[in-house]
Design a protein around this motif. Structure first.
Motif: not given
Length: 112
Positions: A42, A76, A80
């Motif tokens: 990430s 990113p 998540n």
């Protein structure tokens, strides 16, 4: 990797570097997601996207920095929160909408 080889001699160095970043971002998005994302993945994705955006602005100017380019920075965080991009991206449908939008429409009212 094939596009890097083909475009390597055609693009100036800075444009080539921006292209290589897009290739790495794409590989990361569609290959890493298959095995699960780590904090390192990430973070790497965020840095690649940020570098690409900066390089694009430097090479092509501020006018090239459109909303879509900015929205890359949110990927990113979205991964998540929502998992891999395969689970929530709608780009396929968005491309189709662009095709439909340019088609001529019949504006006649259908009478029964």
């Amino acid at each position: 990797p094939a596009s890097e080889y083909c475009l390597g001699v055609l693009l100036p160095d800075r444009e080539y570097h921006a292209w290589v970043l897009i290739v790495r971002i794409t590989e990361l998005l569609f290959n890493t997601g298959r095995t699960s994302w780590t904090a390192f993945d990430s973070n790497l994705l965020h840095h690649l996207i940020a570098r690409h955006n900066i390089l694009t602005e430097e090479v092509q100017g501020v006018k090239s920095c459109v909303v879509t380019l900015h929205n890359l920075l949110h990927i990113p965080k979205d991964i998540n929160e929502f998992s891999t991009v395969d689970n929530y991206w709608c780009y396929t449908f968005e491309r189709n909408i662009c095709k439909v939008r340019v088609q001529k429409r019949v504006s006649k009212i259908v009478q029964w």
